[in-house]
Design a protein around this motif. Structure first.
Motif, mmCIF file in Angstrom:
data_model
loop_
_atom_site.group_PDB
_atom_site.id
_atom_site.type_symbol
_atom_site.label_atom_id
_atom_site.label_comp_id
_atom_site.label_asym_id
_atom_site.label_seq_id
_atom_site.Cartn_x
_atom_site.Cartn_y
_atom_site.Cartn_z
ATOM 1 N N THR A 1 0.853 -1.180 0.000
ATOM 2 C CA THR A 1 0.000 0.000 0.000
ATOM 3 C C THR A 1 0.893 1.235 0.000
ATOM 4 O O THR A 1 1.828 1.343 0.788
ATOM 5 C CB THR A 1 -0.905 0.008 1.235
ATOM 6 O OG1 THR A 1 -1.697 -1.183 1.237
ATOM 7 C CG2 THR A 1 -1.802 1.227 1.241
ATOM 8 N N ASP B 1 -2.115 5.372 -2.750
ATOM 9 C CA ASP B 1 -3.424 4.800 -2.433
ATOM 10 C C ASP B 1 -4.131 5.634 -1.376
ATOM 11 O O ASP B 1 -5.368 5.723 -1.357
ATOM 12 C CB ASP B 1 -3.252 3.365 -1.920
ATOM 13 C CG ASP B 1 -2.583 2.469 -2.947
ATOM 14 O OD1 ASP B 1 -3.124 2.327 -4.054
ATOM 15 O OD2 ASP B 1 -1.494 1.927 -2.641
ATOM 16 N N TYR B 2 -3.329 6.237 -0.494
ATOM 17 C CA TYR B 2 -3.854 7.070 0.587
ATOM 18 C C TYR B 2 -2.966 8.301 0.714
ATOM 19 O O TYR B 2 -1.753 8.222 0.512
ATOM 20 C CB TYR B 2 -3.841 6.336 1.935
ATOM 21 C CG TYR B 2 -4.738 5.125 2.016
ATOM 22 C CD1 TYR B 2 -5.978 5.186 2.662
ATOM 23 C CD2 TYR B 2 -4.342 3.910 1.473
ATOM 24 C CE1 TYR B 2 -6.794 4.069 2.748
ATOM 25 C CE2 TYR B 2 -5.157 2.778 1.545
ATOM 26 C CZ TYR B 2 -6.375 2.879 2.183
ATOM 27 O OH TYR B 2 -7.193 1.775 2.265
ATOM 28 N N ILE C 1 -8.160 8.236 -4.715
ATOM 29 C CA ILE C 1 -7.205 8.195 -3.607
ATOM 30 C C ILE C 1 -7.955 8.516 -2.321
ATOM 31 O O ILE C 1 -8.658 9.533 -2.237
ATOM 32 C CB ILE C 1 -6.065 9.215 -3.809
ATOM 33 C CG1 ILE C 1 -5.313 8.947 -5.111
ATOM 34 C CG2 ILE C 1 -5.109 9.182 -2.620
ATOM 35 C CD1 ILE C 1 -4.321 10.052 -5.475
ATOM 36 N N VAL D 1 -7.233 -1.608 4.424
ATOM 37 C CA VAL D 1 -6.770 -2.400 3.280
ATOM 38 C C VAL D 1 -7.140 -3.868 3.463
ATOM 39 O O VAL D 1 -7.641 -4.527 2.542
ATOM 40 C CB VAL D 1 -5.245 -2.245 3.101
ATOM 41 C CG1 VAL D 1 -4.726 -3.239 2.058
ATOM 42 C CG2 VAL D 1 -4.899 -0.823 2.697
#
Length: 345
Positions: free
Chosen positions: A22, A82-83, A105, A291
């Protein structure tokens, strides 16, 4: 038989080969050499390591325009995060959201939340209803009030004048800490409030302001500051003006740099609050669960602040900064009681 073994081997290895870390981008609004933001970096980096997260940290160096410019450029480069973990420093949170809007995102805020108006506006947008996740924030009003109370106690509760050196006018943490301190001061008839100034978190600013305050107010005994760098400026100003810190003048502050922890022990800092630097690292534990399980805890307020007592267990943990001893995969922000410093058994 041979082909069966090959198929079994492929099936066994495929989850490992398909696993991708991630990607998390953290925009740190401060400087890496600043005590608080350096502690933030150390704690979040160890959390990322243990949680198998690929962490990217960018330091905006107290320049909010720089933060937005970097974010704009970063969104043109693949792979995208992703974040993204943001801090609403100087009230730029809504502008940063506008920059990220439309990208797939997830975004969350730590330490300084969006204003209630900006938050309500964001959640009217279908995009942010999916991608804006609840953040994690310390109770700054609490620690402002408690450090002011501890300052008065450390000064022997002697009736005298008090000055307040706040952070800045727009950052929520600064506003809330100041509110807590002023609440205590205004309800304490033994403390005569003199003046509030804004040091903008910097030692050199607080130094100049403190020299002027000490010259202006002959009965000044208590100085409340919003962070340790400004406290150091007050210390130097007091010495240069012929005062003895811890006898003639008493100083309180917030943050847990090694220097301020040692000066608390030496009596040069009268009262100290801290612990909130863990918030960005704790958000990584929430991301990890999101996740793996698709779950995001609704917890957004934690008792991250404490009054730090010299020679206490917490004082020793903060002084050592041995974050590798913390068991990040098993930290649960919904646990009661909660500790951000739970060590592996």
């Amino acid at each position: 038989m041979f082909f069966c073994r090959i198929i079994v081997l492929i099936l066994f290895l495929s989850p490992l080969q398909g696993h991708a870390k991630t990607n998390v981008l953290f925009i740190n609004p401060g400087l890496p050499e600043e005590s608080f933001w350096g502690s933030v970096d150390g704690y979040i980096s160890e959390a990322a390591k243990q949680l198998d997260i690929k962490l990217e940290i960018y330091h905006a160096r107290r320049d909010h325009i720089n933060a937005i410019d970097f974010l704009t450029r970063r969104l043109t480069v693949t792979p995208l995060p992703d974040y993204i973990v943001l801090v609403n420093e100087k009230g730029i949170g809504a502008k940063m959201l506008d920059t990220v809007r439309g990208f797939p995102i997830f975004v969350t805020f730590v330490l300084n939340d969006l204003s209630e108006i900006d938050k309500r506006q964001a959640y009217k947008d279908a995009h942010w209803q999916t991608f804006l996740l609840p953040g994690l924030f310390p109770d700054n009003e609490y620690i402002g009030r408690e450090t002011a109370a501890a300052l008065f106690e450390a000064g022997g509760e002697v009736p005298a004048e008090v000055a307040v050196i706040s952070g800045d006018k727009t950052t929520p943490a600064s506003q809330q800490r100041e509110l807590g301190a002023m609440t205590f001061i205004q309800h304490n008839i033994e403390m005569a409030f003199t003046q509030r100034v804004f040091g903008h978190w910097r030692e050199e600013n607080a130094y100049r302001q403190s020299k002027a305050l000490i010259a202006r107010y002959g009965e000044l005994r208590y100085v409340w500051t919003a962070n340790d760098h400004m406290a150091f400026g007050v210390q130097q100003a007091a010495v240069d003006m012929g005062l003895v810190v811890g006898e003639d003048i008493f100083i309180s502050t917030v943050n847990t740099s090694k220097r301020v922890l040692l000066e608390l022990k030496a009596g040069k800092i009268a009262a100290l609050g801290g612990g909130h630097f863990v918030a960005p690292g704790l958000v990584l534990t929430k991301i990890s669960k999101h996740v793996d399980q698709g779950y995001w805890s609704k917890t957004d307020r934690l008792p991250l602040f404490e009054i730090i007592e010299p020679n206490s267990e917490l004082h020793a943990i903060l002084l050592s900064e041995e974050w590798q001893r913390i068991d990040f995969p098993h930290l649960d922000v919904e646990a009661v009681p909660f500790s951000a410093f739970k060590q592996a058994e």
